[in-house]
Design an enzyme around this catalytic site. Structure first.
Site, PDB file in Angstrom:
ATOM      1  N   HIS A  82       0.789  -1.101   0.014  1.00 39.40           N
ATOM      2  CA  HIS A  82       0.020  -0.019  -0.073  1.00 39.40           C
ATOM      3  C   HIS A  82       0.949   1.118   0.008  1.00 39.40           C
ATOM      4  O   HIS A  82       2.244   1.296   0.284  1.00 39.40           O
ATOM      5  CB  HIS A  82      -0.840   0.028   1.369  1.00 39.40           C
ATOM      6  CG  HIS A  82      -0.297   0.124   2.421  1.00 39.40           C
ATOM      7  ND1 HIS A  82       0.468   1.279   2.996  1.00 39.40           N
ATOM      8  CD2 HIS A  82       0.143  -1.096   3.459  1.00 39.40           C
ATOM      9  CE1 HIS A  82       1.008   0.845   4.229  1.00 39.40           C
ATOM     10  NE2 HIS A  82       0.886  -0.446   4.617  1.00 39.40           N
TER      11      HIS A  82
ATOM     12  N   GLU B 121      -2.040  -7.427   7.429  1.00 37.13           N
ATOM     13  CA  GLU B 121      -0.876  -7.204   8.157  1.00 37.13           C
ATOM     14  C   GLU B 121      -0.817  -8.013   9.620  1.00 37.13           C
ATOM     15  O   GLU B 121      -1.911  -8.275  10.374  1.00 37.13           O
ATOM     16  CB  GLU B 121      -0.590  -5.741   8.496  1.00 37.13           C
ATOM     17  CG  GLU B 121       0.991  -5.436   8.882  1.00 37.13           C
ATOM     18  CD  GLU B 121       1.865  -5.772   8.267  1.00 37.13           C
ATOM     19  OE1 GLU B 121       2.208  -7.176   8.173  1.00 37.13           O
ATOM     20  OE2 GLU B 121       2.862  -5.205   7.756  1.00 37.13           O
TER      21      GLU B 121
END
Length: 423
Positions: free
Chosen positions: A226, A302
């Site tokens: 990202h 994550e």
């Protein structure tokens, strides 16, 4: 009390694909081979094959002497850690397998040890023999009294020893069942169910040598980290247990540039993203440019950094020095406050990887995710140790690429490419 060593292995050519297991029972005192067993399982995953090998080995040892102590040696980290009780078994369809193995001997009679693959050649050879011959039943072989060599097939495991019972061996209705001792896949079309595909060994061992030329197009994962958030330039821990920040202005520009680069690439067929805000925003920018919908994939999330969320490395070192030292040296250590260990992340990513490889065989898929998952994809593809995670640079909005072939091999094609972010 007699002591046995059980060495077991399983493999799947395609994962899922044609699979088999091999097990050998040794006398711990003399090293003598007492029993060999192998079986072709039909189309299943590596993990199922490894568990079936464990079960066959334990049950063969039990048939020899139910009062014996048994030391299991396997190159499947997942099976060893789960059976040792150090890793949780979160997936409901894995629990019957572990439960069945745990019931063969009373508690305390069996110990487990992970060994490198090169030390498990005997069981590996048997597993490959099963896959090569596609034997329809478990073969049990003992050294011949006449010449000391292994005789040919001497018998078959009984129903109690050679296959899972109906109470233990069935997977959920969402997927099929484990193959019977006859080696045929339980589902009508021989394909692995979504439930079975969601459980894999955390370690993939590539076959030696060049792959055959007729494997077809690989499943190719383009791994996009990202774009920046306000926490990124400050190098703060930002996992799945924190504030879930959005992209910064810089991050949104990085996402736009990544989208343009991927449009020029022209090969992306599907987009999957972690459920966190920063990955969904990055994926949305690419999806708008490519005209492809985004699918949220929870397995790409994550790592949870527990009490370290939002802190810099220096702040963690000051507040939790002992926990940090342990975390840096032990992949099974969790961050302070019950975060996710690197070992647990690797297990999760391996399961996600294999499920997606099966679902997107021959296609190119963009996975918009985070630092630890991307590094883990690469580490597993290379067969690198856990400490390699600390030796990879992975910038915001960088791209990496890993291809997965039908024989289970993986090829790292790109790592941390940021050329699309330059003016």
């Amino acid at each position: 009390m007699r002591e046995f060593i059980v060495e077991a292995d399983g493999g799947s050519r395609g994962n899922p694909g044609p699979a088999g297991y091999g097990s050998v029972v040794l006398d711990a005192a003399t090293g003598e081979t007492l029993i060999e067993t192998y079986e072709y399982l039909g189309v299943v995953s590596n993990n199922v094959a490894e568990y079936r090998g464990l079960l066959a080995g334990l049950r063969a040892a039990h048939d020899l002497d139910p009062s014996a102590s048994v030391h299991v040696r396997m190159d499947s980290k997942l099976v060893v850690e789960q059976m040792s009780g150090r890793w949780k078994i979160k997936h409901p369809d894995m629990k019957p397998l572990a439960l069945a193995a745990g019931r063969v001997f009373p508690p305390g009679q069996v110990t487990y040890e992970w060994i490198p693959r090169e030390q498990n050649k005997h069981a590996d050879r048997l597993a490959n023999e099963a896959m090569d011959s596609r034997a329809s039943a478990s073969s049990v072989r003992k050294p011949s009294a006449a010449d000391g060599k292994l005789s040919s097939e001497e018998g078959k495991l009984s129903a109690a020893g050679g296959e899972l019972s109906s109470a233990e061996g069935k997977l959920s209705a969402a997927g099929g069942e484990l193959p019977s001792a006859g080696g045929k896949p339980s589902s009508a079309d021989g394909k692995e169910s979504a439930a079975e595909a969601d459980v894999r060994a955390a370690k993939v061992v590539a076959s030696p040598g060049w792959a055959p030329a007729d494997m077809g197009a690989p499943a190719t994962f383009v791994l996009l980290r990202h774009g920046e958030t306000p926490l990124t330039p400050q190098k703060r821990f930002s996992g799945s247990g924190g504030t879930d920040p959005s992209l910064s202005d810089i991050g949104r520009e990085q996402a736009r540039r990544a989208a343009e680069a991927l449009a020029q690439r022209g090969t992306i067929q599907h987009i999957l993203a972690s459920p966190l805000t920063r990955t969904r925003e990055t994926a949305a920018a690419v999806a708008e440019r490519l005209g492809i919908e985004v699918t949220v994939e929870d397995g790409l999330i994550e790592t949870d950094f527990g009490a370290w969320e939002g802190l810099t490395f220096g702040e963690v070192r000051e507040r939790y020095p002992d926990d940090l030292t342990t975390w840096l040296s032990d992949p099974e250590a969790e961050p302070t406050g019950g975060g996710e260990s690197f070992a647990a992340t690797a297990t999760r990513i391996a399961a996600t990887r294999d499920r997606l490889v099966a679902a997107y065989a021959g296609r190119t898929v963009l996975l918009v995710t985070h630092v630890t998952p991307i590094k883990t994809f690469v580490r597993l593809a290379l067969g690198a140790p856990p400490e390699s995670l600390f030796r990879m640079e992975l910038s915001a909005a960088s791209m990496s690429v890993v291809a997965y072939y039908a024989d289970g091999n993986a090829s790292v094609r790109l790592l941390n490419d940021t050329s699309h972010l330059r003016p």
